[in-house]
Motif scaffolding. Structure first.
Motif, PDB file in Angstrom:
ATOM      1  N   ARG A  11       0.915  -1.093  -0.067  1.00 33.19           N
ATOM      2  CA  ARG A  11      -0.164   0.066  -0.068  1.00 33.19           C
ATOM      3  C   ARG A  11       0.868   1.149  -0.046  1.00 33.19           C
ATOM      4  O   ARG A  11       1.888   1.310   0.863  1.00 33.19           O
ATOM      5  CB  ARG A  11      -0.699   0.211   1.059  1.00 33.19           C
ATOM      6  CG  ARG A  11      -1.804   1.085   1.223  1.00 33.19           C
ATOM      7  CD  ARG A  11      -3.025   1.053   0.073  1.00 33.19           C
ATOM      8  NE  ARG A  11      -3.798  -0.041   0.537  1.00 33.19           N
ATOM      9  CZ  ARG A  11      -5.018   0.071   1.191  1.00 33.19           C
ATOM     10  NH1 ARG A  11      -5.521   1.178   1.503  1.00 33.19           N
ATOM     11  NH2 ARG A  11      -5.831  -1.230   1.254  1.00 33.19           N
ATOM     12  N   GLY A  12       0.843   2.142  -1.030  1.00 32.93           N
ATOM     13  CA  GLY A  12       1.408   3.611  -0.958  1.00 32.93           C
ATOM     14  C   GLY A  12       1.052   4.255   0.171  1.00 32.93           C
ATOM     15  O   GLY A  12      -0.293   4.621   0.204  1.00 32.93           O
ATOM     16  N   VAL A  13       1.886   4.872   0.696  1.00 36.24           N
ATOM     17  CA  VAL A  13       1.575   5.939   2.067  1.00 36.24           C
ATOM     18  C   VAL A  13       2.224   7.002   1.897  1.00 36.24           C
ATOM     19  O   VAL A  13       3.229   7.162   1.762  1.00 36.24           O
ATOM     20  CB  VAL A  13       2.086   5.147   3.236  1.00 36.24           C
ATOM     21  CG1 VAL A  13       1.791   5.977   4.495  1.00 36.24           C
ATOM     22  CG2 VAL A  13       1.338   3.848   3.880  1.00 36.24           C
ATOM     23  N   VAL A  14       1.697   8.268   1.819  1.00 41.99           N
ATOM     24  CA  VAL A  14       1.962   9.646   1.848  1.00 41.99           C
ATOM     25  C   VAL A  14       2.050  10.038   3.037  1.00 41.99           C
ATOM     26  O   VAL A  14       1.202  10.270   3.844  1.00 41.99           O
ATOM     27  CB  VAL A  14       1.090  10.454   0.857  1.00 41.99           C
ATOM     28  CG1 VAL A  14       2.023  11.672   0.699  1.00 41.99           C
ATOM     29  CG2 VAL A  14       1.019   9.737  -0.618  1.00 41.99           C
ATOM     30  N   LEU A  15       3.213  10.669   3.576  1.00 47.15           N
ATOM     31  CA  LEU A  15       3.389  11.064   5.294  1.00 47.15           C
ATOM     32  C   LEU A  15       3.316  12.758   4.854  1.00 47.15           C
ATOM     33  O   LEU A  15       4.131  13.352   4.314  1.00 47.15           O
ATOM     34  CB  LEU A  15       4.737  10.934   5.694  1.00 47.15           C
ATOM     35  CG  LEU A  15       5.021   9.376   5.448  1.00 47.15           C
ATOM     36  CD1 LEU A  15       6.467   9.106   6.240  1.00 47.15           C
ATOM     37  CD2 LEU A  15       4.295   8.600   6.372  1.00 47.15           C
ATOM     38  N   ALA A  16       1.986  13.292   5.425  1.00 49.66           N
ATOM     39  CA  ALA A  16       1.732  14.558   5.060  1.00 49.66           C
ATOM     40  C   ALA A  16       1.546  15.335   6.334  1.00 49.66           C
ATOM     41  O   ALA A  16       0.938  16.351   6.493  1.00 49.66           O
ATOM     42  CB  ALA A  16       0.424  14.604   4.024  1.00 49.66           C
ATOM     43  N   GLY A  17       1.984  14.838   7.480  1.00 55.48           N
ATOM     44  CA  GLY A  17       1.600  15.610   8.746  1.00 55.48           C
ATOM     45  C   GLY A  17       2.683  16.400   9.306  1.00 55.48           C
ATOM     46  O   GLY A  17       2.566  17.018  10.347  1.00 55.48           O
ATOM     47  N   GLY A  18       3.400  16.847   8.372  1.00 55.71           N
ATOM     48  CA  GLY A  18       4.587  17.710   8.864  1.00 55.71           C
ATOM     49  C   GLY A  18       4.164  18.917   8.713  1.00 55.71           C
ATOM     50  O   GLY A  18       3.210  19.433   8.252  1.00 55.71           O
ATOM     51  N   ASN A  19       4.875  20.053   9.406  1.00 57.12           N
ATOM     52  CA  ASN A  19       4.576  21.410   9.434  1.00 57.12           C
ATOM     53  C   ASN A  19       4.991  22.438   8.658  1.00 57.12           C
ATOM     54  O   ASN A  19       4.967  23.639   8.679  1.00 57.12           O
ATOM     55  CB  ASN A  19       4.505  22.203  10.939  1.00 57.12           C
ATOM     56  CG  ASN A  19       6.085  21.749  11.374  1.00 57.12           C
ATOM     57  OD1 ASN A  19       7.141  21.791  10.613  1.00 57.12           O
ATOM     58  ND2 ASN A  19       6.410  21.700  12.772  1.00 57.12           N
ATOM     59  N   SER A  20       5.926  21.935   7.652  1.00 59.32           N
ATOM     60  CA  SER A  20       6.347  22.725   6.522  1.00 59.32           C
ATOM     61  C   SER A  20       7.036  23.964   7.107  1.00 59.32           C
ATOM     62  O   SER A  20       6.789  25.289   6.458  1.00 59.32           O
ATOM     63  CB  SER A  20       5.128  23.099   5.367  1.00 59.32           C
ATOM     64  OG  SER A  20       4.543  22.105   4.897  1.00 59.32           O
ATOM     65  N   THR A  60      -3.796  16.553  11.729  1.00 57.23           N
ATOM     66  CA  THR A  60      -4.905  17.272  12.277  1.00 57.23           C
ATOM     67  C   THR A  60      -6.273  17.022  11.696  1.00 57.23           C
ATOM     68  O   THR A  60      -5.810  16.774  10.289  1.00 57.23           O
ATOM     69  CB  THR A  60      -4.607  18.396  12.823  1.00 57.23           C
ATOM     70  OG1 THR A  60      -4.499  19.314  11.548  1.00 57.23           O
ATOM     71  CG2 THR A  60      -3.298  18.858  13.535  1.00 57.23           C
ATOM     72  N   GLN A  61      -7.104  17.131  11.962  1.00 61.54           N
ATOM     73  CA  GLN A  61      -8.393  17.349  11.172  1.00 61.54           C
ATOM     74  C   GLN A  61      -8.660  18.266  10.286  1.00 61.54           C
ATOM     75  O   GLN A  61      -9.090  18.348   9.139  1.00 61.54           O
ATOM     76  CB  GLN A  61      -9.577  17.444  12.022  1.00 61.54           C
ATOM     77  CG  GLN A  61     -10.094  16.126  12.829  1.00 61.54           C
ATOM     78  CD  GLN A  61     -10.682  14.877  11.995  1.00 61.54           C
ATOM     79  OE1 GLN A  61     -10.931  15.310  10.848  1.00 61.54           O
ATOM     80  NE2 GLN A  61     -10.809  13.838  12.892  1.00 61.54           N
ATOM     81  N   GLU A  62      -7.791  19.609  10.451  1.00 63.47           N
ATOM     82  CA  GLU A  62      -7.460  20.636   9.653  1.00 63.47           C
ATOM     83  C   GLU A  62      -7.011  20.106   8.499  1.00 63.47           C
ATOM     84  O   GLU A  62      -7.034  20.626   7.384  1.00 63.47           O
ATOM     85  CB  GLU A  62      -7.062  21.802  10.366  1.00 63.47           C
ATOM     86  CG  GLU A  62      -7.847  22.359  11.631  1.00 63.47           C
ATOM     87  CD  GLU A  62      -7.963  21.708  12.810  1.00 63.47           C
ATOM     88  OE1 GLU A  62      -8.863  21.976  13.628  1.00 63.47           O
ATOM     89  OE2 GLU A  62      -7.133  20.694  13.041  1.00 63.47           O
TER      90      GLU A  62
END
Length: 223
Positions: A11-20, A60-62
């Motif tokens: 399964r491909g997983v994109v880690l997008a929880g960083g704060n940039s 986050t939900q946001e």
């Protein structure tokens, strides 16, 4: 890729929880690359390579609401970071806990040159290790010319991540996770066939300047 091959186990997983924090214009996941949000492009690549619904891991939900708009019309699933961990490790552990796939191909949302052929090549390496290695490996990763193992263009055995999660500090990074595995199958980027754009595929952009430079120098590599 033929349907007889065990693509469905990845399964491909994109880690997008960083704060940039270093991305001056805001959220790099929704920065435009080749006319679409970077996150949307990443999801498209992972679907092409794995033939499965990609996973986006958020904090986050946001973030979930923002990214749902960025990938609107695309079949994806959102899961959340594991709250006890920081950074990319939170995403890897969160995905491992939420999914039942045997393997996770984990990448960042900031990899504009992520290539389906490179991801497929990684999956092919996994297939070879699954048939030739006993006991089975915990991860499949590439090694940069500097000798550094790449942790975010990498296949992780889900059960291996689950098994180690309690032994990792909350600030540990994915390289620490790789270092604690007993069996990691690695291949040098220098040994990857020339037609596989593995080095560009592993490139990430932490700043606006880095992304602009990639856009300017790599038009032929962008989908």
């Amino acid at each position: 890729m033929t349907t007889e091959q065990p693509v469905a186990s990845v399964r491909g997983v994109v880690l997008a929880g960083g704060n940039s924090n270093r991305f001056a214009d805001g959220d790099k996941a929704v920065a435009s690359v080749a006319g679409e949000p970077l996150l949307s492009r990443t999801v498209t690549v992972l679907r092409a390579a794995t033939q499965r619904e990609p996973i986006i891991v958020v904090d986050t939900q946001e973030e979930r609401a923002t990214y749902a708009t960025a990938v609107e019309g695309t079949d994806v699933r959102f899961v959340f970071d594991a709250p006890a961990y920081d950074g990319p490790l939170a995403g890897i552990v969160g995905a491992a806990r939420a999914l039942d796939s045997q393997w996770l191909f984990c990448c960042g949302c900031d990899m504009p040159l992520l290539a389906p052929t490179a991801v497929s090549w990684m999956i092919d390496q996994l297939r070879r290790t699954e048939t030739t290695r006993e006991p089975p490996v915990d991860a499949v990763a590439v090694v940069h010319p500097t000798g550094v193992v790449e942790p975010l263009h990498t296949l992780y055995r889900r059960e291996s991540v689950i098994g180690l999660q309690q032994s990792l500090s909350n600030t540990a990074g994915p390289r620490r996770l790789l270092s604690k595995f007993d069996r990691v199958s690695t291949v040098s980027i220098a040994d990857v066939p020339a037609q596989i754009p593995i080095e560009p595929s592993t490139t990430n952009a932490n700043t606006v300047e880095e992304l602009d430079r990639i856009r300017h120098n790599s038009d032929s590599l962008l989908l």
